[in-house]
Design an enzyme around this catalytic site. Sequence first.
Site, PDB file in Angstrom:
ATOM      1  N   GLU A  46       0.896  -1.274   0.082  1.00  0.00           N
ATOM      2  CA  GLU A  46      -0.024  -0.019   0.226  1.00  0.00           C
ATOM      3  C   GLU A  46       0.915   1.120   0.118  1.00  0.00           C
ATOM      4  OE1 GLU A  46      -4.068  -1.643   2.158  1.00  0.00           O
ATOM      5  OE2 GLU A  46      -2.480  -0.582   3.404  1.00  0.00           O
TER       6      GLU A  46
ATOM      7  N   HIS B  94      -8.251  10.451   3.504  1.00  0.00           N
ATOM      8  CA  HIS B  94      -8.025   9.178   2.673  1.00  0.00           C
ATOM      9  C   HIS B  94      -8.399   9.902   1.161  1.00  0.00           C
ATOM     10  CE1 HIS B  94      -7.698   5.480   0.510  1.00  0.00           C
ATOM     11  NE2 HIS B  94      -7.414   4.884   1.682  1.00  0.00           N
TER      12      HIS B  94
ATOM     13  N   ARG C 184      -0.547   9.283   2.178  1.00  0.00           N
ATOM     14  CA  ARG C 184      -1.853   9.616   2.011  1.00  0.00           C
ATOM     15  C   ARG C 184      -1.920  11.107   1.918  1.00  0.00           C
ATOM     16  NH1 ARG C 184      -5.094   5.202   5.889  1.00  0.00           N
ATOM     17  NH2 ARG C 184      -4.932   3.386   4.389  1.00  0.00           N
TER      18      ARG C 184
ATOM     19  N   HIS D 285     -10.602  10.566   7.359  1.00  0.00           N
ATOM     20  CA  HIS D 285     -10.350   9.099   7.490  1.00  0.00           C
ATOM     21  C   HIS D 285     -10.108   8.728   8.856  1.00  0.00           C
ATOM     22  CE1 HIS D 285      -9.958   4.943   6.232  1.00  0.00           C
ATOM     23  NE2 HIS D 285      -8.572   5.011   6.482  1.00  0.00           N
TER      24      HIS D 285
ATOM     25  N   ARG E 122      -0.619   8.821   9.275  1.00  0.00           N
ATOM     26  CA  ARG E 122      -0.649   7.260   9.506  1.00  0.00           C
ATOM     27  C   ARG E 122      -0.187   6.601   8.357  1.00  0.00           C
ATOM     28  NH1 ARG E 122      -3.998   3.178   8.621  1.00  0.00           N
ATOM     29  NH2 ARG E 122      -5.752   4.580   8.216  1.00  0.00           N
TER      30      ARG E 122
END
Length: 580
Positions: A117, A234, A279, A340, A375
């Site tokens: 990811e 997000h 992100r 998010h 994060r």
Amino acid sequence: MLQSGSTQTQVLIIGAGLAGTSLALSLPSSMHVTLLSSAPVPCGASPMALGGLAAVLSAQDSLEQHIEDTLEAGARHSDKEAVRGILQAAPDAVHWLLERQVPLDRTEDGQLHLTREGGHSRRRIVHAADASGYAIMQALAPQLAKAPHVQQRTDCLALTLRRNEQGAVAGVDIYDKHTHRYETILADHVVLATGGLGSLYAHSTNPDSALGEGVALAWRVGAAIRDLEFVQFHPTCLHAEGPTFLLTEALRGEGGHLLDKQGRRFMPAYDARAELAPRDIVSRAIAAHMRQEGSSHVWLDVRHLGADTLQQHFPKALEEGLCRGLDLRRDWVPVAPAAHYSCGGIQTDMSGRTTVPGLYAVGEVACTGLHGANRLASNSLLECVVMGRAVAEAIARSKRTQRSALVPETDAATTSSISSSCSYTNSNPSSSSSSQASVGPNWGLSLNSSSHSNPRPSLMTATAADAVENAIIANNDKACQYDGNNSYSNGSHKNHSSSTNNPPSLPALRNLMQEHVGLLRNHLGLLQALHTLDHWRGQISLLPPSLDQRTLSLQLDTAWLLTQAALDRPRSLGAHYRLD
């Protein structure tokens, strides 16, 4: 006194997501545990989590590389000891889930399937297709129901934490929606596992219940709050009719491309990692590009991944798209950012202890220092399991406290009073002095950590950074407005900010936070939001006590703390982006 009755338990866990569930299942069967949830279980954000758990399980990977990726994504704002401790425990957390019969995906030769990811330099994400949270909670929920030492109580709202004569948290006032009664639960150990605060925003991937009340509950009894300004958006949420749906990070991790309306990839112009950048960078790049194009979204193209791959690894995304008239195998998919994840929260140590005796916090409501300013994908479910088990171990080792009488409940109305101030340290490396924040009387406020080194510069090129600035900074204090369709305004701005003349309400609060404390922030907008929140907190304190009044008061307190933290950090860092 609020309660019309009281009960007792050894361990009281408020929140039944993955963090609370992992904790409850890890406590000794000799301990009596009460697990509260505000809705039927499984509930909260955990069943909605699409990605998986990041863990070093491959010979091609290393703990040091996972640590480096986490620090890089977190803008070097993370607590290095927390990062190492939690990531080192990741393989054991995965094995614990496997022992609990969680059906994680495997390759044809029986090995755990690892995906990649954004922000990860290696394949290290264990998952259950693209609905990992749901699969995990579906496996754990029956085990929780059968655990003889755990009493589950659903549809219960926590309203006030209560302290004893020694100042330790020793109970909580709740409202039971089944019995329509207020009640006090006494406990030796109280654990907040209430989840995040994303639904304080008008556009969010979070469940409606994620309103941040846990942060306010802890703050009102004096617990330190840390890094609350870092709210992650997000980047790839489905932009279509219906509720906000998150398209998993792994779609880009497997090679999905972000396109403009001409079908051209634009991320390589913003960051060397393109679609695999963290992100915060991808979200801001999308926002900038949408503004350049005057559009409400960009496009995600995953057609080249192949129908078989999409069907096998992303069935949830494929199904959701088809329900909305989009076929990921054949169509570009419209996407835009949405709130998010809360990277900050109630400050804890590595055993989940807060700064108030008797009170623990775990999961998204807590801030261990793992996530820093942004994060890294799939580190959140991991943290829930690792810290849930760590808190269980700490509680099991602790000496049982001698229960003593609770002190009279503090009048909730005082939470709206701003009659004194205290200082707290701003961890912005460029700040040389403390800032003053108005807070309620006698409540310590530690919004930021002060022990972090200077963040490394973004991998964005200077040209790309200028492009973002030029695209976004125009009409500085209006640039972060949204239209009514989960997207950024295309430039035809209207004055639709919340007015202090309007009475406080959850919809008004969400619009205020979306407009002024969202993905893109500036000084004037934050000041306006803080002024409005101050006014609303004063108004609600004058209303007759009721369940709605008490819950909205908690939500306003958390929004106020978040806004104050964002205002106090004048420079951009990670998920906190200041246009000025």
